[in-house]
Design a protein around this motif. Structure first.
Motif, PDB file in Angstrom:
ATOM      1  N   LEU A   1       0.813  -1.147  -0.224  1.00  0.00           N
ATOM      2  CA  LEU A   1      -0.086   0.105  -0.041  1.00  0.00           C
ATOM      3  C   LEU A   1       0.844   1.420   0.064  1.00  0.00           C
ATOM      4  CD1 LEU A   1      -2.919   0.946   0.030  1.00  0.00           C
ATOM      5  CD2 LEU A   1      -2.908   0.934   2.722  1.00  0.00           C
ATOM      6  N   LEU A   2       1.890   1.200   0.864  1.00  0.00           N
ATOM      7  CA  LEU A   2       2.949   2.330   0.746  1.00  0.00           C
ATOM      8  C   LEU A   2       3.531   2.735  -0.532  1.00  0.00           C
ATOM      9  CD1 LEU A   2       4.244   4.439   2.727  1.00  0.00           C
ATOM     10  CD2 LEU A   2       6.142   2.669   2.719  1.00  0.00           C
ATOM     11  N   ARG A   3       3.998   1.491  -1.271  1.00  0.00           N
ATOM     12  CA  ARG A   3       4.727   1.678  -2.474  1.00  0.00           C
ATOM     13  C   ARG A   3       3.674   2.096  -3.616  1.00  0.00           C
ATOM     14  NH1 ARG A   3       9.632  -0.765  -2.073  1.00  0.00           N
ATOM     15  NH2 ARG A   3       9.881  -0.966  -4.506  1.00  0.00           N
ATOM     16  N   THR A   4       2.280   1.814  -3.475  1.00  0.00           N
ATOM     17  CA  THR A   4       1.218   2.260  -4.395  1.00  0.00           C
ATOM     18  C   THR A   4       1.006   3.792  -4.094  1.00  0.00           C
ATOM     19  OG1 THR A   4       0.277  -0.144  -4.046  1.00  0.00           O
ATOM     20  CG2 THR A   4      -1.089   1.894  -5.181  1.00  0.00           C
ATOM     21  N   LEU A   5       1.060   4.057  -2.886  1.00  0.00           N
ATOM     22  CA  LEU A   5       1.082   5.532  -2.910  1.00  0.00           C
ATOM     23  C   LEU A   5       2.233   6.457  -3.602  1.00  0.00           C
ATOM     24  CD1 LEU A   5      -0.162   8.020  -1.387  1.00  0.00           C
ATOM     25  CD2 LEU A   5       0.964   7.443   0.698  1.00  0.00           C
ATOM     26  N   VAL A   6       3.450   5.835  -3.232  1.00  0.00           N
ATOM     27  CA  VAL A   6       4.706   6.348  -3.879  1.00  0.00           C
ATOM     28  C   VAL A   6       4.432   6.407  -5.543  1.00  0.00           C
ATOM     29  CG1 VAL A   6       6.891   5.773  -4.211  1.00  0.00           C
ATOM     30  CG2 VAL A   6       6.049   5.559  -1.951  1.00  0.00           C
ATOM     31  N   SER A   7       3.942   5.393  -5.978  1.00  0.00           N
ATOM     32  CA  SER A   7       3.823   5.416  -7.472  1.00  0.00           C
ATOM     33  C   SER A   7       2.788   6.450  -7.785  1.00  0.00           C
ATOM     34  CB  SER A   7       3.217   3.789  -8.052  1.00  0.00           C
ATOM     35  OG  SER A   7       2.950   3.863  -9.193  1.00  0.00           O
ATOM     36  N   ASP A   8       1.525   6.495  -7.245  1.00  0.00           N
ATOM     37  CA  ASP A   8       0.633   7.497  -7.631  1.00  0.00           C
ATOM     38  C   ASP A   8       1.272   8.951  -7.495  1.00  0.00           C
ATOM     39  OD1 ASP A   8      -1.128   5.236  -8.016  1.00  0.00           O
ATOM     40  OD2 ASP A   8      -1.916   5.736  -5.844  1.00  0.00           O
ATOM     41  N   GLU A   9       1.816   9.166  -6.391  1.00  0.00           N
ATOM     42  CA  GLU A   9       2.575  10.398  -6.399  1.00  0.00           C
ATOM     43  C   GLU A   9       3.557  10.698  -7.399  1.00  0.00           C
ATOM     44  OE1 GLU A   9       4.323  11.048  -2.497  1.00  0.00           O
ATOM     45  OE2 GLU A   9       2.484  11.215  -1.352  1.00  0.00           O
ATOM     46  N   MET A  10       4.239   9.580  -7.968  1.00  0.00           N
ATOM     47  CA  MET A  10       5.084   9.970  -8.948  1.00  0.00           C
ATOM     48  C   MET A  10       4.281  10.236 -10.144  1.00  0.00           C
ATOM     49  SD  MET A  10       7.829   6.597  -8.531  1.00  0.00           S
ATOM     50  CE  MET A  10       8.886   6.602  -7.414  1.00  0.00           C
ATOM     51  N   ALA A  11       3.277   9.545 -10.238  1.00  0.00           N
ATOM     52  CA  ALA A  11       2.272   9.778 -11.729  1.00  0.00           C
ATOM     53  C   ALA A  11       1.929  11.218 -11.571  1.00  0.00           C
ATOM     54  CB  ALA A  11       1.102   8.808 -11.520  1.00  0.00           C
ATOM     55  N   GLU A  12       1.521  11.584 -10.565  1.00  0.00           N
ATOM     56  CA  GLU A  12       0.993  13.178 -10.501  1.00  0.00           C
ATOM     57  C   GLU A  12       2.255  14.093 -10.755  1.00  0.00           C
ATOM     58  OE1 GLU A  12      -0.868  16.149  -7.045  1.00  0.00           O
ATOM     59  OE2 GLU A  12      -0.617  13.776  -6.421  1.00  0.00           O
ATOM     60  N   VAL A  13       3.403  13.843 -10.190  1.00  0.00           N
ATOM     61  CA  VAL A  13       4.467  14.696 -10.765  1.00  0.00           C
ATOM     62  C   VAL A  13       4.668  14.724 -12.186  1.00  0.00           C
ATOM     63  CG1 VAL A  13       6.967  14.955 -10.624  1.00  0.00           C
ATOM     64  CG2 VAL A  13       5.858  14.487  -8.473  1.00  0.00           C
ATOM     65  N   ALA A  14       4.601  13.417 -12.722  1.00  0.00           N
ATOM     66  CA  ALA A  14       4.843  13.491 -14.356  1.00  0.00           C
ATOM     67  C   ALA A  14       3.872  14.199 -14.895  1.00  0.00           C
ATOM     68  CB  ALA A  14       4.907  11.816 -14.626  1.00  0.00           C
ATOM     69  N   ALA A  15       2.477  14.112 -14.424  1.00  0.00           N
ATOM     70  CA  ALA A  15       1.452  14.839 -15.190  1.00  0.00           C
ATOM     71  C   ALA A  15       1.483  16.341 -14.917  1.00  0.00           C
ATOM     72  CB  ALA A  15       0.102  14.458 -14.667  1.00  0.00           C
ATOM     73  N   THR A  16       2.258  16.807 -13.934  1.00  0.00           N
ATOM     74  CA  THR A  16       2.343  18.056 -13.646  1.00  0.00           C
ATOM     75  C   THR A  16       3.386  18.581 -14.115  1.00  0.00           C
ATOM     76  OG1 THR A  16       1.444  17.882 -11.406  1.00  0.00           O
ATOM     77  CG2 THR A  16       2.429  19.824 -11.778  1.00  0.00           C
ATOM     78  N   TYR A  17       4.660  18.115 -14.455  1.00  0.00           N
ATOM     79  CA  TYR A  17       5.806  18.749 -14.807  1.00  0.00           C
ATOM     80  C   TYR A  17       6.392  18.295 -16.348  1.00  0.00           C
ATOM     81  CZ  TYR A  17       5.815  20.630 -10.033  1.00  0.00           C
ATOM     82  OH  TYR A  17       5.244  21.236  -8.971  1.00  0.00           O
ATOM     83  N   GLY A  18       5.781  17.004 -16.563  1.00  0.00           N
ATOM     84  CA  GLY A  18       6.224  16.438 -17.658  1.00  0.00           C
ATOM     85  C   GLY A  18       5.990  17.320 -19.053  1.00  0.00           C
ATOM     86  N   THR A  19       6.795  17.075 -19.786  1.00  0.00           N
ATOM     87  CA  THR A  19       6.845  17.568 -21.356  1.00  0.00           C
ATOM     88  C   THR A  19       6.874  16.613 -22.221  1.00  0.00           C
ATOM     89  OG1 THR A  19       9.070  18.325 -21.213  1.00  0.00           O
ATOM     90  CG2 THR A  19       7.392  20.078 -20.590  1.00  0.00           C
ATOM     91  N   PRO A  20       6.947  16.666 -23.628  1.00  0.00           N
ATOM     92  CA  PRO A  20       6.862  16.028 -24.499  1.00  0.00           C
ATOM     93  C   PRO A  20       8.331  15.564 -25.032  1.00  0.00           C
ATOM     94  CG  PRO A  20       5.070  17.188 -25.215  1.00  0.00           C
ATOM     95  CD  PRO A  20       5.678  17.810 -24.181  1.00  0.00           C
ATOM     96  N   ARG A  21       8.753  14.501 -25.672  1.00  0.00           N
ATOM     97  CA  ARG A  21      10.292  14.080 -26.036  1.00  0.00           C
ATOM     98  C   ARG A  21      10.421  15.119 -26.961  1.00  0.00           C
ATOM     99  NH1 ARG A  21      14.327  10.739 -26.419  1.00  0.00           N
ATOM    100  NH2 ARG A  21      13.908   9.643 -24.639  1.00  0.00           N
ATOM    101  N   ARG A  22      11.722  15.736 -26.894  1.00  0.00           N
ATOM    102  CA  ARG A  22      12.270  16.537 -27.750  1.00  0.00           C
ATOM    103  C   ARG A  22      13.433  15.876 -28.689  1.00  0.00           C
ATOM    104  NH1 ARG A  22      13.775  21.656 -23.421  1.00  0.00           N
ATOM    105  NH2 ARG A  22      11.646  21.752 -22.676  1.00  0.00           N
ATOM    106  N   THR A  23      14.198  14.943 -28.313  1.00  0.00           N
ATOM    107  CA  THR A  23      15.349  14.407 -29.077  1.00  0.00           C
ATOM    108  C   THR A  23      14.692  13.182 -29.685  1.00  0.00           C
ATOM    109  OG1 THR A  23      16.745  15.426 -27.475  1.00  0.00           O
ATOM    110  CG2 THR A  23      17.484  13.528 -29.075  1.00  0.00           C
ATOM    111  N   ILE A  24      15.232  13.094 -31.059  1.00  0.00           N
ATOM    112  CA  ILE A  24      14.679  11.933 -31.929  1.00  0.00           C
ATOM    113  C   ILE A  24      15.776  10.900 -31.755  1.00  0.00           C
ATOM    114  CG2 ILE A  24      14.215  11.101 -34.242  1.00  0.00           C
ATOM    115  CD1 ILE A  24      13.075  13.988 -34.744  1.00  0.00           C
ATOM    116  N   LEU A  25      15.145   9.860 -31.400  1.00  0.00           N
ATOM    117  CA  LEU A  25      16.374   8.642 -31.195  1.00  0.00           C
ATOM    118  C   LEU A  25      16.539   7.848 -32.733  1.00  0.00           C
ATOM    119  CD1 LEU A  25      15.177   7.355 -27.895  1.00  0.00           C
ATOM    120  CD2 LEU A  25      16.887   8.979 -28.503  1.00  0.00           C
ATOM    121  N   LEU A  26      17.548   7.434 -33.203  1.00  0.00           N
ATOM    122  CA  LEU A  26      17.878   6.855 -34.441  1.00  0.00           C
ATOM    123  C   LEU A  26      18.758   5.677 -34.186  1.00  0.00           C
ATOM    124  CD1 LEU A  26      18.253   9.872 -36.875  1.00  0.00           C
ATOM    125  CD2 LEU A  26      16.170   8.380 -36.383  1.00  0.00           C
ATOM    126  N   GLU A  27      18.462   4.266 -34.679  1.00  0.00           N
ATOM    127  CA  GLU A  27      19.323   3.319 -34.521  1.00  0.00           C
ATOM    128  C   GLU A  27      20.627   3.549 -35.488  1.00  0.00           C
ATOM    129  OE1 GLU A  27      19.422   0.774 -32.788  1.00  0.00           O
ATOM    130  OE2 GLU A  27      17.707   0.434 -32.002  1.00  0.00           O
TER     131      GLU A  27
END
Length: 829
Positions: A473-499
């Motif tokens: 239950l504690l780790r689930t709370l940690v995971s949910d808080e991580m998701a909230e941070v990503a939704a708040t501060y996340g931005t789309p990828r800028r760098t293109i990856l080429l093999e």
């Protein structure tokens, strides 16, 4: 041992200096180890938990203590530096300000932690002094410091033991992976690439819920670095090595595309640069490469970067060079392609370690689990303490009169506290709280509030206890808080990856056998002098085909807006040809300056062509009527004028050292209506406005010099003029005559008229300077031909704007009437 001279005031034994013999090697070793320890742990290496060096951590903590939140006004950067230096960081202000500047640079950090106002520098220039700039915390810095007042991390003394500072920040953001780090310690260094917050959080959440996840599982979420300046990462093997071992290398490339920077010249437009590469450095390297002859085909390089459009470097390519090949040169000899060496060294439990992706995520996830657990314990402890006080208040409210009596009859506070504890069975904290309480709180409504608060505290305590009792239950709370941070501060990828790069790199000179990295042969730098066709459209667009394949005539249909080709010349890519104008002039055109059309199975589409006015300079009212070859072995050029004059002039008579020359002397009011190369066996065709058509073999017109005025071609009726001239070759398959009749009193371009399409073979030949035969029977209201042309089958019509205009079916009657058109016809091709 050395002795100082004795003095009568002091005993001789106190005047003796005690010199201790020390081994120099041991002293140097000990001093160096202390210095190395200080550099490694207090300056150069970041902590793997919050990804910050000590100076960066102290800056963010002090800004939080100063209340410099994102919604608050900016303050002078010098004030922040002074507070950090005076309270936490025992080093110079320059080092503190440099660290704060980097935290504010969007081109250095993927997620800036300081919101800077003013000149905080660029990739080529340093920042303004701290007295000129202002700063406050960026929104992401709140997530780094959130919870410091809830005992989530340990605090340690500052340099003079008068204040305390956090040993590590709570860091709800995986800062070390998201923003990267660089530093040089003693005997070791670190260089970590930035990543995308959303991707890193996704991998961390997977690791939270699946602690035994493998590196391959995590790399599905984090495919590679995401650099602040965008660009491209070419080759991912080094990235995978770094994720596995903590060390690796990858190549970064600028984002560039080929555009028409001028109507006649292509260029390479660069909008994103490799990480930590500035535009001034790129321009400088390009100029050095051109001067040293390493770079070919570059006419100019300018920096058009501004605040509105962002980065924009334009490299102008010389005519005759492949822009793609020039770009490959730039990748090879300039910082448009750079390498990044990953060395993931960070402090883990106070020890420097080299970490792969899984280890980095494990450290941060473990830190966040510990932070959330300590925060939960702190909140549980505070709520229990509050519940204890609330329960004491409820006891006091039940018998409030007796409580007041006990307090009033006590001699002092200590006596009152003891009597309250004994009479009502209260604890020391509850008795103290009641003594300090204001009487207005002891009302009926306060009791209801206290009972409601007691119920809420009881529920919260139960939830917190359940959270601490269940690790999942504690780790689930940690995971949910991580998701909230990503939704708040996340931005789309800028760098293109080429093999891989997607094609061979081009060597530095034309004709080099292979690329610098092996593989496919290098593309030629210069455009080869290959055969091609030059094309002129009805709306005045010029272009060339990519090879010697003759332009397809298609089926006469079109699915979209198009144009028709009115003149074609077989030539080569590096040749010159002529543009013959209505004023009787030939203007030289470089074929290389014409845009190359992509191959097509249908009729050529000149939507990407170049306007004639961008290639040659025309006088008012002058227009280009045809393209003609200038090669000495080309057939003579035949032309016809509106007054019925025809002329042939040998192409070899045109001077090669000039760009414009006259090929016919025109009478007043006359103009050229058409031109084309004509051999002796070819047929010259003239169509007059009175609907008469005359054709005869070209050998009846002897070639003349450029100054000659030509000879009579068709005998015109009074008021008539030539509206069409063409050259028909014996090998042409089924040429047709297209005539459009209308009223001479109508405004030009406004009447649709009636059109007729008739096989050219239906018209008999007659001698030069005769009247010809009738080619179109006028209907009521028609008295002139407004357009006439001889073209290949099938004929295609176009309006003034390039839109298609359907033509009627072929009519075998040479003197028949036309069929009404649906729209005005501008040209036929």
């Amino acid at each position: 041992m050395a002795r100082r001279p004795a003095t009568p005031d002091l005993p001789p034994e106190d005047l003796v200096e005690k010199i201790v013999d020390i081994d120099v090697a041991a002293e140097m070793e000990g001093s160096f180890l202390e210095y190395a320890y200080s550099v490694i742990y207090s300056r150069a290496l970041p902590d793997a938990r919050d990804g910050l060096k000590p100076v960066q951590r102290r800056i963010l903590y002090q800004m939080a203590e100063m209340g410099l939140r994102p919604e608050r006004p900016y303050v002078k950067s010098a004030r922040v530096v002074g507070e950090v230096m005076g309270k936490l960081h025992p080093h110079g202000d320059a080092a503190i300000y440099d660290a704060m500047v980097r935290l504010a640079q969007a081109f250095s950090l993927r997620l800036p932690l300081v919101d800077g106002h003013g000149n905080f520098g660029s990739l080529d220039d340093g920042p303004a002094a701290s007295r000129y700039t202002e700063a406050r915390m960026a929104p992401a810095a709140l997530a780094m410091t959130l919870g410091l007042d809830e005992d989530v991390v340990d605090f340690v003394p500052n340099y003079d033991n008068k204040l305390v500072q956090p040993a590590v920040l709570p860091s709800a953001i995986p800062n070390l992976l998201v923003n990267g780090a660089s530093g040089i310690a003693v005997g070791m260094a670190t260089n970590m690439a930035p990543h995308n917050l959303v991707e890193v959080v996704a991998a961390a959440r997977h690791l939270v819920l699946h602690p035994d996840a493998t590196l391959e599982d995590l790399m599905r979420f984090v495919p590679g670095p995401d650099l602040p300046t965008g660009g491209k990462i070419v080759g991912l093997d080094g990235v995978r090595d770094a994720y596995r071992t903590g060390r690796g290398q990858f190549r970064t490339r600028a984002t560039a595309r080929v555009e028409n920077v001028t109507p006649r010249r292509k260029g390479i437009v660069i909008t994103e640069l490799p990480y930590s590469v500035g535009p001034e450095k790129v321009i400088e390297k390009i100029k050095e490469g051109v001067q040293s002859k390493k770079l070919s085909g570059i006419a100019d390089a300018v920096d058009l970067t501004d605040r509105q459009h962002g980065l924009r470097l334009v490299v102008e390519v010389r005519t005759g060079f492949h822009p793609e090949a020039v770009l490959e040169q730039l990748y090879r000899y300039t910082p448009l392609e750079d390498s990044f060496s990953i060395n993931n060294v960070a402090l883990v439990d106070g020890q420097p370690r080299t970490l792969g992706l899984r280890e980095l995520l494990q450290v941060w996830v473990g830190h966040r689990v510990d932070v959330v657990r300590r925060r939960t314990e702190h909140r549980l402890r505070k709520r229990r303490e509050r519940l204890h006080l609330v329960e004491g208040l409820l006891v006091a409210i039940v018998d409030i009169d007796e409580v007041i009596q006990v307090i009033r009859t006590s001699d002092d506070a200590e006596t009152a506290r003891g009597r309250l504890r004994s009479v009502f069975d209260l604890s020391h904290e509850q008795a103290e709280y009641i003594l300090e309480l204001r009487l207005r709180r002891l009302t009926r409504f306060s009791r209801l509030d206290l009972e409601r608060e007691q119920a809420e505290l009881t529920a919260e305590i139960a939830a917190l206890e359940a959270l601490l009792a269940d690790e999942r239950l504690l780790r689930t709370l940690v995971s949910d808080e991580m998701a909230e941070v990503a939704a708040t501060y996340g931005t789309p990828r800028r760098t293109i990856l080429l093999e891989h790069a997607g094609g061979a790199s081009v060597a530095g000179a034309a004709g080099a056998p292979a690329s610098r990295r092996g593989g496919a042969p290098a593309a030629p730098l210069e455009i080869e002098d290959t055969p091609c066709w030059a094309l002129l459209s009805a709306t005045g667009l010029l272009a060339r085909t990519g090879d010697e394949t003759e332009p397809s005539r298609g089926d006469g249909t079109s699915r979209s807006r198009h144009d028709v080709v009115t003149s074609t010349v077989r030539t080569t890519a590096r040749a010159r040809l002529g543009a013959l104008t209505s004023a009787g002039r030939v203007l030289a055109v470089e074929v290389l300056e014409l845009p190359s059309l992509p191959p097509t199975d249908g009729p050529p589409t000149l939507s990407g062509g170049l306007p004639v006015g961008e290639v040659v300079t025309l006088a008012d009212g002058e227009r280009v009527v045809a393209l003609v070859p200038l090669a000495e072995d080309a057939p003579p050029i035949a032309l016809g004028t509106a007054q019925g004059v025809v002329k042939r002039v040998a192409a070899g008579d045109l001077p090669a050292n000039k760009d414009a020359w006259e090929v016919v002397t025109l009478k007043d009011g006359d103009q050229v209506v058409g031109a084309a190369p004509a051999r002796d066996e070819d047929e010259l065709v003239l169509l007059a406005s009175d609907a008469s058509l005359l054709h005869f073999t070209a050998d009846q017109v002897r070639p003349q010099g450029r100054a000659a005025g030509g000879m009579a071609g068709i005998r015109l009726a009074p008021g008539a003029r030539v509206v069409g001239f063409a050259v028909v070759r014996p090998e042409d398959a089924e040429p047709v005559v297209v005539t459009v009749a209308g009223s001479s009193s109508a405004l030009a371009g406004t009447q649709a008229g009636s059109a007729k399409v008739t096989p050219f073979a239906a018209y008999p030949a007659k001698g030069r300077a005769t009247g010809g035969v009738r080619a179109h029977r006028f209907l009521k209201g028609e008295d002139t031909l407004i357009l006439a042309a001889v073209t290949a089958t099938p004929a295609r019509g176009t309006g003034a704007g390039g839109q298609p205009v359907p033509l009627p079916e072929v009519d075998q009657r040479r003197d028949g009437s036309g069929v009404a058109l649906g729209a005005p016809l501008h040209a036929v091709g």
